[in-house]
Design a protein around this motif. Structure first.
Motif, PDB file in Angstrom:
ATOM      1  N   MET A 187      50.604  23.189  31.386  1.00 10.21           N
ATOM      2  CA  MET A 187      52.427  23.430  31.063  1.00 10.21           C
ATOM      3  C   MET A 187      52.984  23.898  30.312  1.00 10.21           C
ATOM      4  O   MET A 187      51.545  24.607  29.372  1.00 10.21           O
ATOM      5  N   LEU A 188      54.089  25.468  30.386  1.00 13.39           N
ATOM      6  CA  LEU A 188      54.153  26.048  30.040  1.00 13.39           C
ATOM      7  C   LEU A 188      54.645  25.818  28.447  1.00 13.39           C
ATOM      8  O   LEU A 188      56.389  25.405  28.342  1.00 13.39           O
ATOM      9  N   VAL A 189      54.703  26.286  27.133  1.00 17.27           N
ATOM     10  CA  VAL A 189      55.623  26.489  26.024  1.00 17.27           C
ATOM     11  C   VAL A 189      56.316  27.151  25.828  1.00 17.27           C
ATOM     12  O   VAL A 189      55.299  28.406  26.241  1.00 17.27           O
ATOM     13  N   ASN A 190      57.664  27.215  24.968  1.00 16.03           N
ATOM     14  CA  ASN A 190      57.824  28.850  24.444  1.00 16.03           C
ATOM     15  C   ASN A 190      58.596  28.651  23.805  1.00 16.03           C
ATOM     16  O   ASN A 190      58.891  27.522  22.882  1.00 16.03           O
ATOM     17  N   LYS A 191      58.812  30.024  22.749  1.00 15.99           N
ATOM     18  CA  LYS A 191      59.412  30.099  21.746  1.00 15.99           C
ATOM     19  C   LYS A 191      61.464  30.248  21.661  1.00 15.99           C
ATOM     20  O   LYS A 191      61.631  30.887  21.103  1.00 15.99           O
ATOM     21  N   VAL A 192      61.641  30.790  22.422  1.00 19.32           N
ATOM     22  CA  VAL A 192      63.350  30.960  23.004  1.00 19.32           C
ATOM     23  C   VAL A 192      64.740  30.234  22.418  1.00 19.32           C
ATOM     24  O   VAL A 192      64.894  31.149  21.594  1.00 19.32           O
ATOM     25  N   ARG A 193      64.666  28.602  22.543  1.00 18.02           N
ATOM     26  CA  ARG A 193      65.663  28.581  21.235  1.00 18.02           C
ATOM     27  C   ARG A 193      65.226  28.706  20.233  1.00 18.02           C
ATOM     28  O   ARG A 193      66.069  29.551  19.536  1.00 18.02           O
ATOM     29  N   LEU A 231      65.303  25.845  30.846  1.00 16.13           N
ATOM     30  CA  LEU A 231      63.963  26.626  29.957  1.00 16.13           C
ATOM     31  C   LEU A 231      62.857  26.416  28.609  1.00 16.13           C
ATOM     32  O   LEU A 231      62.728  26.107  28.114  1.00 16.13           O
ATOM     33  N   GLU A 232      64.939  26.275  27.497  1.00 13.29           N
ATOM     34  CA  GLU A 232      64.150  25.517  26.383  1.00 13.29           C
ATOM     35  C   GLU A 232      64.269  24.491  26.398  1.00 13.29           C
ATOM     36  O   GLU A 232      62.963  23.864  24.964  1.00 13.29           O
ATOM     37  N   LYS A 233      64.462  23.817  27.119  1.00 18.78           N
ATOM     38  CA  LYS A 233      64.511  22.332  27.244  1.00 18.78           C
ATOM     39  C   LYS A 233      62.603  22.608  28.019  1.00 18.78           C
ATOM     40  O   LYS A 233      62.098  21.023  27.366  1.00 18.78           O
ATOM     41  N   GLY A 234      62.338  23.098  28.104  1.00 17.05           N
ATOM     42  CA  GLY A 234      61.210  22.663  29.490  1.00 17.05           C
ATOM     43  C   GLY A 234      60.644  22.674  30.385  1.00 17.05           C
ATOM     44  O   GLY A 234      59.312  22.421  31.086  1.00 17.05           O
ATOM     45  N   SER A 235      61.915  22.543  31.636  1.00 19.64           N
ATOM     46  CA  SER A 235      62.108  21.644  32.352  1.00 19.64           C
ATOM     47  C   SER A 235      62.342  22.637  33.240  1.00 19.64           C
ATOM     48  O   SER A 235      62.386  22.543  34.684  1.00 19.64           O
ATOM     49  N   TYR A 236      62.007  24.219  32.805  1.00 18.61           N
ATOM     50  CA  TYR A 236      61.921  25.127  34.073  1.00 18.61           C
ATOM     51  C   TYR A 236      60.678  26.259  33.427  1.00 18.61           C
ATOM     52  O   TYR A 236      60.856  26.529  32.445  1.00 18.61           O
ATOM     53  N   THR A 237      60.109  26.848  34.553  1.00 22.32           N
ATOM     54  CA  THR A 237      58.706  27.593  34.429  1.00 22.32           C
ATOM     55  C   THR A 237      59.268  29.065  35.496  1.00 22.32           C
ATOM     56  O   THR A 237      60.332  28.774  36.024  1.00 22.32           O
ATOM     57  N   SER A 242      60.054  32.966  36.256  1.00 22.83           N
ATOM     58  CA  SER A 242      59.639  33.321  36.691  1.00 22.83           C
ATOM     59  C   SER A 242      59.411  35.014  35.998  1.00 22.83           C
ATOM     60  O   SER A 242      59.743  34.588  35.032  1.00 22.83           O
ATOM     61  N   LEU A 243      58.054  35.404  36.148  1.00 27.23           N
ATOM     62  CA  LEU A 243      57.466  37.062  35.943  1.00 27.23           C
ATOM     63  C   LEU A 243      58.404  37.916  35.235  1.00 27.23           C
ATOM     64  O   LEU A 243      58.673  38.253  34.357  1.00 27.23           O
ATOM     65  N   LEU A 244      59.049  37.783  36.248  1.00 23.17           N
ATOM     66  CA  LEU A 244      60.304  38.916  36.325  1.00 23.17           C
ATOM     67  C   LEU A 244      61.252  38.584  34.687  1.00 23.17           C
ATOM     68  O   LEU A 244      61.634  39.411  33.780  1.00 23.17           O
ATOM     69  N   LEU A 245      61.773  37.195  35.311  1.00 26.15           N
ATOM     70  CA  LEU A 245      62.880  36.641  33.538  1.00 26.15           C
ATOM     71  C   LEU A 245      61.857  36.772  32.429  1.00 26.15           C
ATOM     72  O   LEU A 245      62.172  36.930  32.031  1.00 26.15           O
ATOM     73  N   ALA A 246      60.635  36.138  32.427  1.00 30.03           N
ATOM     74  CA  ALA A 246      59.665  35.886  31.047  1.00 30.03           C
ATOM     75  C   ALA A 246      59.805  37.240  30.694  1.00 30.03           C
ATOM     76  O   ALA A 246      59.849  38.145  29.587  1.00 30.03           O
ATOM     77  N   MET A 247      59.406  38.962  31.358  1.00 28.15           N
ATOM     78  CA  MET A 247      59.486  39.576  31.045  1.00 28.15           C
ATOM     79  C   MET A 247      60.975  40.261  30.606  1.00 28.15           C
ATOM     80  O   MET A 247      60.731  41.129  29.759  1.00 28.15           O
ATOM     81  N   ASN A 248      62.133  39.932  30.946  1.00 28.95           N
ATOM     82  CA  ASN A 248      63.183  40.263  30.899  1.00 28.95           C
ATOM     83  C   ASN A 248      63.477  39.462  29.073  1.00 28.95           C
ATOM     84  O   ASN A 248      64.201  40.187  28.142  1.00 28.95           O
ATOM     85  N   ILE A 249      62.974  38.386  29.050  1.00 27.13           N
ATOM     86  CA  ILE A 249      63.518  37.874  27.514  1.00 27.13           C
ATOM     87  C   ILE A 249      62.577  38.515  26.693  1.00 27.13           C
ATOM     88  O   ILE A 249      62.831  38.724  25.213  1.00 27.13           O
ATOM     89  N   ALA A 250      61.367  38.655  27.024  1.00 24.34           N
ATOM     90  CA  ALA A 250      60.249  39.827  26.670  1.00 24.34           C
ATOM     91  C   ALA A 250      60.566  40.980  25.602  1.00 24.34           C
ATOM     92  O   ALA A 250      60.796  41.091  24.471  1.00 24.34           O
ATOM     93  N   GLU A 290      53.465  36.346  23.095  1.00 24.15           N
ATOM     94  CA  GLU A 290      54.486  35.673  21.505  1.00 24.15           C
ATOM     95  C   GLU A 290      55.085  34.415  21.387  1.00 24.15           C
ATOM     96  O   GLU A 290      55.557  34.151  20.726  1.00 24.15           O
ATOM     97  N   ILE A 291      55.773  34.879  23.166  1.00 20.05           N
ATOM     98  CA  ILE A 291      57.082  33.675  23.388  1.00 20.05           C
ATOM     99  C   ILE A 291      56.904  32.882  24.405  1.00 20.05           C
ATOM    100  O   ILE A 291      57.277  31.676  24.123  1.00 20.05           O
ATOM    101  N   PHE A 292      55.937  33.150  25.741  1.00 22.30           N
ATOM    102  CA  PHE A 292      55.467  32.025  26.546  1.00 22.30           C
ATOM    103  C   PHE A 292      53.787  31.194  26.417  1.00 22.30           C
ATOM    104  O   PHE A 292      53.013  32.706  25.721  1.00 22.30           O
ATOM    105  N   SER A 293      53.677  30.786  26.209  1.00 23.21           N
ATOM    106  CA  SER A 293      52.226  30.249  26.404  1.00 23.21           C
ATOM    107  C   SER A 293      51.829  28.997  26.814  1.00 23.21           C
ATOM    108  O   SER A 293      52.096  27.920  27.042  1.00 23.21           O
TER     109      SER A 293
END
Length: 66
Positions: A1-7, A34-40, A42-50, A59-62
């Motif tokens: 499962m992917l976790v994130n620090k977006v919130r 995404l913040e709830k953890g119910s959405y993974t 795409s690589l492009l979205l993760a790159m845009n957020i970073a 540092e944001i997704f693990s």
């Protein structure tokens, strides 16, 4: 499962979910999921957020350890 620090990062940068969504090109509902953890993202979205937070993706997704 992917976790994130977006919130956490969004709060640190004083952004609403809608503002972050607009900046990275998705809907507010996508950021909510995404913040709830119910959405993974795409690589492009993760790159845009970073890019928005000026941080490496790692540092944001693990992966959550089992």
């Amino acid at each position: 499962m992917l976790v994130n620090k977006v919130r956490e990062l969004r709060a640190r940068f004083n952004l609403t979910q809608g503002e972050l969504a607009n900046r990275v090109g998705v809907t507010r509902q996508t950021i909510v999921a995404l913040e709830k953890g119910s959405y993974t993202p795409s690589l492009l979205l993760a790159m845009n957020i970073a890019e928005e937070f000026e941080m490496p993706i790692e540092e944001i997704f693990s992966k959550e350890e089992k």
